[in-house]
Motif scaffolding. Structure first.
Motif, PDB file in Angstrom:
ATOM      1  N   ALA A  80       0.833  -1.202   0.000  1.00 14.35           N
ATOM      2  CA  ALA A  80       0.000   0.000   0.000  1.00 14.35           C
ATOM      3  C   ALA A  80       0.869   1.256   0.000  1.00 14.35           C
ATOM      4  N   VAL A  81       0.271   2.342  -0.417  1.00 14.40           N
ATOM      5  CA  VAL A  81       0.971   3.625  -0.464  1.00 14.40           C
ATOM      6  C   VAL A  81       0.227   4.589   0.436  1.00 14.40           C
ATOM      7  N   ILE A  82       0.986   5.344   1.255  1.00 14.83           N
ATOM      8  CA  ILE A  82       0.400   6.412   2.053  1.00 14.83           C
ATOM      9  C   ILE A  82       1.131   7.704   1.730  1.00 14.83           C
ATOM     10  N   SER A  83       0.462   8.822   1.944  1.00 18.51           N
ATOM     11  CA  SER A  83       1.073  10.128   1.687  1.00 18.51           C
ATOM     12  C   SER A  83       1.067  10.937   2.967  1.00 18.51           C
ATOM     13  N   VAL A  84       2.099  11.734   3.119  1.00 15.87           N
ATOM     14  CA  VAL A  84       2.210  12.595   4.294  1.00 15.87           C
ATOM     15  C   VAL A  84       2.627  13.971   3.809  1.00 15.87           C
ATOM     16  N   ARG A  85       1.962  14.980   4.310  1.00 17.12           N
ATOM     17  CA  ARG A  85       2.328  16.353   3.962  1.00 17.12           C
ATOM     18  C   ARG A  85       3.271  16.881   5.047  1.00 17.12           C
ATOM     19  N   ILE A  86       4.367  17.462   4.597  1.00 21.42           N
ATOM     20  CA  ILE A  86       5.338  18.045   5.523  1.00 21.42           C
ATOM     21  C   ILE A  86       5.681  19.455   5.055  1.00 21.42           C
ATOM     22  N   PRO A  87       6.168  20.285   5.944  1.00 24.36           N
ATOM     23  CA  PRO A  87       6.554  21.640   5.537  1.00 24.36           C
ATOM     24  C   PRO A  87       7.699  21.607   4.508  1.00 24.36           C
ATOM     25  N   ASP A  88       7.714  22.605   3.630  1.00 23.30           N
ATOM     26  CA  ASP A  88       8.746  22.688   2.588  1.00 23.30           C
ATOM     27  C   ASP A  88      10.152  22.722   3.193  1.00 23.30           C
ATOM     28  N   LYS A  89      10.305  23.430   4.299  1.00 29.39           N
ATOM     29  CA  LYS A  89      11.630  23.517   4.935  1.00 29.39           C
ATOM     30  C   LYS A  89      12.108  22.146   5.407  1.00 29.39           C
ATOM     31  N   LEU A  90      11.181  21.342   5.924  1.00 26.97           N
ATOM     32  CA  LEU A  90      11.557  20.001   6.376  1.00 26.97           C
ATOM     33  C   LEU A  90      11.973  19.133   5.191  1.00 26.97           C
ATOM     34  N   LYS A  91      11.240  19.228   4.098  1.00 25.34           N
ATOM     35  CA  LYS A  91      11.581  18.469   2.888  1.00 25.34           C
ATOM     36  C   LYS A  91      12.967  18.861   2.377  1.00 25.34           C
ATOM     37  N   ALA A  92      13.274  20.140   2.416  1.00 23.59           N
ATOM     38  CA  ALA A  92      14.591  20.609   1.977  1.00 23.59           C
ATOM     39  C   ALA A  92      15.684  20.044   2.875  1.00 23.59           C
ATOM     40  N   LYS A  93      15.431  20.024   4.184  1.00 24.95           N
ATOM     41  CA  LYS A  93      16.411  19.457   5.117  1.00 24.95           C
ATOM     42  C   LYS A  93      16.609  17.968   4.863  1.00 24.95           C
ATOM     43  N   MET A  94      15.533  17.261   4.560  1.00 20.86           N
ATOM     44  CA  MET A  94      15.622  15.827   4.296  1.00 20.86           C
ATOM     45  C   MET A  94      16.519  15.543   3.094  1.00 20.86           C
ATOM     46  N   LYS A  95      16.458  16.405   2.082  1.00 26.58           N
ATOM     47  CA  LYS A  95      17.267  16.213   0.879  1.00 26.58           C
ATOM     48  C   LYS A  95      18.756  16.377   1.144  1.00 26.58           C
ATOM     49  N   GLU A  96      19.116  17.042   2.233  1.00 32.63           N
ATOM     50  CA  GLU A  96      20.521  17.253   2.574  1.00 32.63           C
ATOM     51  C   GLU A  96      21.215  15.966   3.022  1.00 32.63           C
ATOM     52  N   TYR A  97      20.446  14.964   3.368  1.00 36.03           N
ATOM     53  CA  TYR A  97      21.017  13.737   3.930  1.00 36.03           C
ATOM     54  C   TYR A  97      20.759  12.553   3.014  1.00 36.03           C
ATOM     55  N   ASP A  98      21.725  11.661   2.967  1.00 40.37           N
ATOM     56  CA  ASP A  98      21.601  10.447   2.155  1.00 40.37           C
ATOM     57  C   ASP A  98      20.952   9.361   3.018  1.00 40.37           C
ATOM     58  N   ILE A  99      19.651   9.521   3.221  1.00 36.68           N
ATOM     59  CA  ILE A  99      18.889   8.602   4.071  1.00 36.68           C
ATOM     60  C   ILE A  99      17.709   8.090   3.268  1.00 36.68           C
ATOM     61  N   ASN A 100      17.436   6.797   3.371  1.00 40.86           N
ATOM     62  CA  ASN A 100      16.258   6.209   2.731  1.00 40.86           C
ATOM     63  C   ASN A 100      15.064   6.502   3.641  1.00 40.86           C
ATOM     64  N   TRP A 101      14.397   7.618   3.380  1.00 39.88           N
ATOM     65  CA  TRP A 101      13.323   8.081   4.255  1.00 39.88           C
ATOM     66  C   TRP A 101      12.152   7.120   4.268  1.00 39.88           C
ATOM     67  N   SER A 102      11.857   6.494   3.169  1.00 39.53           N
ATOM     68  CA  SER A 102      10.750   5.529   3.131  1.00 39.53           C
ATOM     69  C   SER A 102      11.013   4.387   4.101  1.00 39.53           C
ATOM     70  N   GLU A 103      12.243   3.874   4.070  1.00 35.96           N
ATOM     71  CA  GLU A 103      12.592   2.771   4.972  1.00 35.96           C
ATOM     72  C   GLU A 103      12.568   3.224   6.435  1.00 35.96           C
ATOM     73  N   GLU A 104      13.056   4.425   6.687  1.00 35.54           N
ATOM     74  CA  GLU A 104      13.031   4.968   8.045  1.00 35.54           C
ATOM     75  C   GLU A 104      11.599   5.086   8.566  1.00 35.54           C
ATOM     76  N   ILE A 105      10.716   5.579   7.735  1.00 31.00           N
ATOM     77  CA  ILE A 105       9.319   5.758   8.137  1.00 31.00           C
ATOM     78  C   ILE A 105       8.650   4.409   8.341  1.00 31.00           C
ATOM     79  N   ARG A 106       8.913   3.440   7.453  1.00 33.45           N
ATOM     80  CA  ARG A 106       8.359   2.087   7.633  1.00 33.45           C
ATOM     81  C   ARG A 106       8.821   1.488   8.952  1.00 33.45           C
ATOM     82  N   ALA A 107      10.113   1.610   9.247  1.00 31.35           N
ATOM     83  CA  ALA A 107      10.655   1.049  10.494  1.00 31.35           C
ATOM     84  C   ALA A 107      10.019   1.722  11.714  1.00 31.35           C
TER      85      ALA A 107
END
Length: 73
Positions: free
Chosen positions: A2-29
């Motif tokens: 299944a697919v879920i969507s989450v809305r986050i602030p633009d600033k948070l999304k920009a910060k997430m892009k700064e790191y080489d982290i598999n965010w999908s896997e982190e959120i699943r865990a």
């Protein structure tokens, strides 16, 4: 899967892009961990409810059971 969507602030999304982290896997865990915690909490709550309705054992019952177990060997 299944697919879920989450809305986050633009600033948070920009910060997430700064790191080489598999965010999908982190959120699943995290979701798995959080569900496990909730299941434990609910199980403990259910056990408390079950035990609250029972009659307490007489004084010395645990001691008697331990003694009987030791004597049986």
């Amino acid at each position: 899967m299944a697919v879920i969507s989450v809305r986050i602030p633009d600033k948070l999304k920009a910060k997430m892009k700064e790191y080489d982290i598999n965010w999908s896997e982190e959120i699943r865990a995290f979701i798995v961990l959080r569900i496990n915690e909730e299941e434990k909490r609910r199980t403990i709550e259910m056990m408390h409810e079950l035990l609250a309705g029972g009659t307490p054992a007489k004084e010395g019952t645990a001691k008697r059971y331990v003694r009987e177990d030791r004597d049986s060997n």
